[in-house]
Design a protein around this motif. Sequence first.
Motif, mmCIF file in Angstrom:
data_model
loop_
_atom_site.group_PDB
_atom_site.id
_atom_site.type_symbol
_atom_site.label_atom_id
_atom_site.label_comp_id
_atom_site.label_asym_id
_atom_site.label_seq_id
_atom_site.Cartn_x
_atom_site.Cartn_y
_atom_site.Cartn_z
ATOM 1 N N PRO A 116 81.635 62.282 48.496
ATOM 2 C CA PRO A 116 82.000 63.778 47.971
ATOM 3 C C PRO A 116 81.690 64.014 46.444
ATOM 4 N N SER A 117 81.015 65.046 46.277
ATOM 5 C CA SER A 117 80.487 65.040 44.960
ATOM 6 C C SER A 117 81.588 65.382 43.585
ATOM 7 N N ILE A 118 82.484 65.819 44.281
ATOM 8 C CA ILE A 118 83.817 66.053 43.353
ATOM 9 C C ILE A 118 84.469 64.655 43.006
ATOM 10 N N VAL A 119 84.381 63.739 43.785
ATOM 11 C CA VAL A 119 84.886 62.190 43.378
ATOM 12 C C VAL A 119 84.036 61.669 42.183
ATOM 13 N N LEU A 122 85.187 63.373 38.986
ATOM 14 C CA LEU A 122 85.941 62.597 38.479
ATOM 15 C C LEU A 122 85.883 61.354 37.705
ATOM 16 N N TYR A 125 84.268 61.955 34.508
ATOM 17 C CA TYR A 125 85.067 62.561 33.701
ATOM 18 C C TYR A 125 86.031 61.239 32.935
ATOM 19 N N GLY A 207 71.844 72.309 42.953
ATOM 20 C CA GLY A 207 72.731 73.113 43.615
ATOM 21 C C GLY A 207 74.214 72.588 43.444
ATOM 22 N N THR A 209 77.947 71.998 42.168
ATOM 23 C CA THR A 209 78.799 72.801 41.283
ATOM 24 C C THR A 209 79.986 71.800 40.957
ATOM 25 N N ALA A 210 80.678 71.159 41.817
ATOM 26 C CA ALA A 210 81.803 70.392 41.607
ATOM 27 C C ALA A 210 81.605 69.353 40.663
ATOM 28 N N ILE A 213 82.311 70.874 36.908
ATOM 29 C CA ILE A 213 83.398 71.592 36.455
ATOM 30 C C ILE A 213 84.264 70.926 35.510
ATOM 31 N N PHE A 214 84.369 69.737 35.636
ATOM 32 C CA PHE A 214 84.839 68.825 34.807
ATOM 33 C C PHE A 214 84.009 67.709 33.802
ATOM 34 N N LEU A 217 81.443 71.460 31.951
ATOM 35 C CA LEU A 217 82.451 72.596 31.968
ATOM 36 C C LEU A 217 81.842 73.976 31.646
ATOM 37 N N PRO A 234 75.125 77.235 38.844
ATOM 38 C CA PRO A 234 76.213 76.979 39.693
ATOM 39 C C PRO A 234 77.737 77.434 39.070
ATOM 40 N N ILE A 237 78.079 80.976 38.566
ATOM 41 C CA ILE A 237 78.326 81.833 39.884
ATOM 42 C C ILE A 237 79.886 81.549 40.109
ATOM 43 N N TYR A 238 80.441 80.444 40.038
ATOM 44 C CA TYR A 238 81.809 79.949 40.173
ATOM 45 C C TYR A 238 82.716 80.869 39.522
#
Lengths: 282, 329
Positions: A116-119, A122, A125, A207, A209-210, A213-214, A217, A234, A237-238
Motif C-alpha cells: 500500500p502506497s500510504i504505508v 508513513l 514521514y 499518479g 497521491t497517498a 500527503i504527509f 504536503l 494529485p 486534485i485531492y
Amino acid sequence: MANLYPGRRRRNVIWTGLAYAATAFGLAWLALILGALLWQGFGGLSLDVFTKVTAPAGMVGGLLNSIVGSVIVTVIGLAIGAPLGILAGTYLAEYGRYTKLATVVRFINDILLSAPSIVVGLFIYQLLVVPAGHFSALAGAVALAVIGAPIMVRTTEDMLNLVPNPLREAASALGMPRSFVIRRVAYRAVRSGIVTGILLAVARMTGETAPLIFTALGNSLFEVDPTQPMSSLPLIIYEFARSPYAEQQKLAWTGALLLTLTVLGLSILARALSAQRGANQS
Amino acid sequence: MTATAIDTLSGAQSASIDRAAALKRLRLPDSLFRNLTLFSALVVLLLLAGVAVALFIGSWPAFSTFGLNFFISDRWSPPKQIFGGEAAIVGTLITSAIAMVIGVPVGLGIAVFLTELCPTPLRRPIGIAIELLAGIPSIIYGIWGVYYLRPVMQAYIQPFLINTIGDVPLIGALFQGPPLGYGVFTAGLVLAVMILPFVTAISRDVFDTVPSVLKEAAYGVGATTFEVVGNIVIPYTRVGVIGGVMLALGRALGETMAVTFVIGNASHISASILAQGTTISAMIANQFADADPGLFTSSLMALGFILFIITFIVLAAARWMLAELELKA
C-alpha cells in the motif's frame, strides 16, 4: 434416457452471456470515467491553467505550481529510484541469479511492488520528515522512489533474463570483465526493455497521491526548492475536488484530465515500445 | 631466424604483460560495479524491513497505551486521547470483501471472454482497454466517484437495494438506512472496478497456460464452452487464479484515495453496508495532517502498521502460490 442437451445448451448460453456482460461492465466503467474526464476537464483548459499558480477561492488561478511541482518531485524520485531499481535488477539477473539472496530479494521486491502506497508514505514521514522537522518535496520524491524502484527492478531483471547466454559468453571470451559484459553487451541488447520499465515506473509515480500527503504536503505558492513543501497535481486534485467552490472544482477536473492523459500516455508509450521490441525479435 | 623468434617471443610476452595490466586496471571498476548492484539489491531488502521497523517504532506508544483494546474498541476520540482502531480495521476488511465479491467474478468473466469467446482481432484492443483501468490513478476514481457515482447510488441504486433486499430477513439489515450515496458499499464498488484489471490480467495469463490439447479434447467429446471452462480451464489453473485473487485483495486492502472520497469517513461501525464508514487507509489520509504529535499520530501509525502486516501476509501468500505454479510449469 432424458435428453440433457437443451439444459446444457441453456446453461452455456447463460454463462457465456454473463462473460459478455462482465466485459461490457468493465468497458462501460472505462468509457464513463474517460468520458467524464474529457467532458469536465476540457472545458476548463485555458492558458491560465499553465501560467498562473493556484489561487484562493474567488480568484482566477491556474495549476502552474502543481504541474511544476509534479515534474520536480517525479524527476527527483526517478533520479533516486531508477539507479537503485536498475542496479538491483542487474544483480538479480546477472550476479546472483540462482543465489539464496536473490530469491529473497525477488520475493521482497514482489511484495513492495503491491505494498500500500500510504504505508510507504508513513515510512518516509517517520524516516525523513520527523528528523528534519518539516515537510519537503525531497521526502515526497524519496517516497515515490520507493514506489517506483520495485517496478524497475522487476522489468530490468525480466529483460536481462531474455539476453541469450552465448552473447555473454562471446563477450567474456574476448576477455571483457563481467561488468563490461553487462554494461556494453547485455544493457545494450535490452535497452528498450529497460526504458519501458522506467516509463511504467514514471506513470505509477506521477499518479500517486497517498504517499505525498504527509511528505510533500502541498503548497499554494510557486516553489522550486526541493527542501520545501511542494504542490503536485494529485495533491491539488485531492484538495480542490473537495472544495465547495465551483472554480476550484473545475480546476480539479482539469488537473485530473492532465494527470490521466499523462499517466495513460506514458503507459501506452511503454506498451508500444515493448510491442515494437517483440516484433523485432520475431 | 633466431632473432625473429626472439622478437615474436618478446612481442607475445609484452602483449600478455599489456593484457595483465589492462585487466588489473579494469579490476577496480569491475568489482565496484558488482558491489554497487549487490548494495542496491540489499537496499531493496532493507526497504521492507525499514517500513516494518519504522512503523512499529512509530506505533509503539499507541500499542503500549491501549494494548489489545486498540483492536477491539471502536471508540476514536482525539479530544479525549482515546483511540481504538476496530472501526477502521473492520471497514478495511468489509470494503475489500465487497470488492472481491463483485470484482472477482466479473474479472474472471472478462478473462473467460478474452480467452474463449472474443473474436481474435478484438482480443488485443479489449485486453488493453481493461488494462487501462489499472493505469487510471486512484485519485481519478475518487473524484469520479464523488461527482458521478455518488448521485447515481443515492438516487437509484441504494433506494432500490433498500426497497428490495432491505426487507429480506437476516441479510436485510445490511441494506437499511437512508440512501446517502456515500458509504461502505459505494467504496466497495469502486474498489471492485479498480481490482478488475488485476484479476483479469493474471487469470488470462494462467488460462493461456492450459494446453490446447486438453481443451480440444473436451470440445471434441461435445462439451460446451461453459463446461470446458468449468471442468478443464478453472481446475487446471486453480492455484494461479487464487494467487491472482489474493494479489488483487492486497491491492484492495491498501487502496487509499478512491476510498477516502466515497466512504463518508465516519469513525464508527454500522450494521448496514450502505452507511458511512471508514478504512485504515482513508483514516490515515484524512486525519494524519491534522493529528497532533503524540498518541494521535502514533495511533494512526499503529493503524498503518496493522495494514502493513495484513497486506504483507496476503501478498506473501499470493506470491507463494504464483511461485509454486511457476515451478510446476
